[in-house]
Design an enzyme around this catalytic site. Sequence first.
Site, mmCIF file in Angstrom:
data_model
loop_
_atom_site.group_PDB
_atom_site.id
_atom_site.type_symbol
_atom_site.label_atom_id
_atom_site.label_comp_id
_atom_site.label_asym_id
_atom_site.label_seq_id
_atom_site.Cartn_x
_atom_site.Cartn_y
_atom_site.Cartn_z
ATOM 1 N N CYS A 129 0.833 -1.207 0.000
ATOM 2 C CA CYS A 129 0.000 0.000 0.000
ATOM 3 C C CYS A 129 0.866 1.255 0.000
ATOM 4 C CB CYS A 129 -0.921 -0.006 1.220
ATOM 5 S SG CYS A 129 -1.963 1.462 1.328
ATOM 6 N N CYS A 138 -0.483 4.168 2.050
ATOM 7 C CA CYS A 138 -0.246 4.050 3.504
ATOM 8 C C CYS A 138 1.209 4.342 3.854
ATOM 9 C CB CYS A 138 -0.527 2.627 4.003
ATOM 10 S SG CYS A 138 -1.966 1.835 3.318
ATOM 11 N N ASP A 139 2.144 3.869 3.040
ATOM 12 C CA ASP A 139 3.534 3.801 3.500
ATOM 13 C C ASP A 139 4.528 4.704 2.768
ATOM 14 O OD1 ASP A 139 2.745 1.890 5.294
ATOM 15 O OD2 ASP A 139 3.248 0.196 4.012
#
Length: 348
Positions: free
Chosen positions: A168, A171-172
Site C-alpha cells: 500500500c 499508507c507507506d
Amino acid sequence: MPEHVVIIGSGPAGWAAAIYAARANLKPLLFEGAMLQEHFDNGRPPLGQLSLTTEVENYPGFPAGDLKPYLSSALDASRQSMLMMEEKRHAVTGPELMFLMRQQAENFGTRIVAEDITSVDFGGKPFKLTTSTQTVEAHTVIIATGASANYLGLPSEAAFKNRGVSACAVCDAALPRFANHPVAVIGGGDSAVEEATYLTKFASKVYLVHRRDELRASKIMAQRAEDNEKIEILWNSVVDEVLGDDQNGMTGLRLKSTVDDTTHDVEANGMFVAIGHTPNTAFLNGQIETNKKGYVKLTTPFRTYTSVEGVYAAGDVADEYYRQAITSAGTGCMAALDAERHLAELGM
Ligand code: NAP
C-alpha cells in the site's frame, strides 16, 4: 432467540458497524476471526489489513504526536501489553488504531467472538451462521470481511514485509525509509501505475516492474506513467528475489526476464506489490451475488444492500476501488444504519 445484528469481520468497517449498532441498542455480536497463524500468513488476520501496517498517517483525527498517554487511558491493560507504545513514530500505528476501534465497540456493549464464520445459510429467515463450535441465528448480517492484498509468494518477500516490502503506497510511501531513495512497484494495472505515480512524490526514482511488454492499466493512466521522468518501466520482468539484510531491511531486487530468464539486480529501498487483491468471500459459498473477482455486489447506489434482503456489506469486501480505512469505516456506519432501519420496518 436470533440476534438482531451479527457482524462478520474486524477491520474498520466491522468496528464502525458495531459502534453504531451498539449505540442503537441492537447489542451486536461480532465475529472477529480466529487467532490462527495461517490467517497472518495469508494476509487476513483478525483486525484486518491495518493490523499488518506500521504508521497510519491518513486516518483523520490522529495527527503526529505522543499518543502514549491517550492510549494508556483508552485501552484495556491487556491490550496495552500487546503494543509497543514506547517506540518513536510519526502517527498512530495500524494495530493501535484497530485496538482503539475494538475498544470503542466493546465499551458500548458489542459482544466479540474470536472465531471464524465458516459457512452461512441465507436461504431462509432467520439467517444461520456457523463457526467450528456453534451456529448462531440472526435477523440481519453485516459482512465486513475485507480483502487481502495478493503477494508474489516469495520467501524473501515475506522476510522483508514492513521493512521495505509493502502492498500500500498510499499508507507507506511517506515513511522515512522511502524518502529520496529508489523504490519499485510490481504490477501493470491501474493500481500499480497509481502507486508508482504517487511514490514519485517521495522516492528519488520509481521502477515499475511488469511481467509483459504492455500495461494493463487504462490508456490515460499508462500514458501518465510513461511520461513521468521519475518512473522507469522495466518490461518483461518478474521479481526473482528481494535482496537485503537484517540491519538495513530491503536494499534491492533481483529481477528475472520473462523473455530469456536472465537476471539482473536493481537498487531499491522498497517494493510495493500491486498485483490485485482477493476479497474474503469464499465462506459465503455463492449465497450472495458477487462480481467476477468475488467482491460482494451492492445492489443500490449509496446503500449497503446485497442480493439478500437483511444482509449488508461494508468495506473492502465490496469495494475494489477505494480500499481505504476511512471509506471502510464510513460504509460500516452505513451498513449499521441500513440494518437498524430494516429491523425497525420489521418492528424489532
Ligand atoms: P488488476 O487490474 O487486476 O492488475 C493486476 C496487475 O498485476 C496486472 O498487470 C497483472 O499482470 C499483474 N499481476 C498479477 N499477478 C501477478 C504476479 N503473480 N506477478 C506479477 N504480476 C502480476 O488490479 P489493480 O491494478 O489492483 O486494479 C483493480 C481494479 O481497480 C481495476 O478495475 C482498476 O481499473 C481499478 N483501479 C482504478 C484506479 C483508477 O482509475 N484511478 C486506480 C486503481 C485501481 P497482467 O497484466 O500480465 O495480467
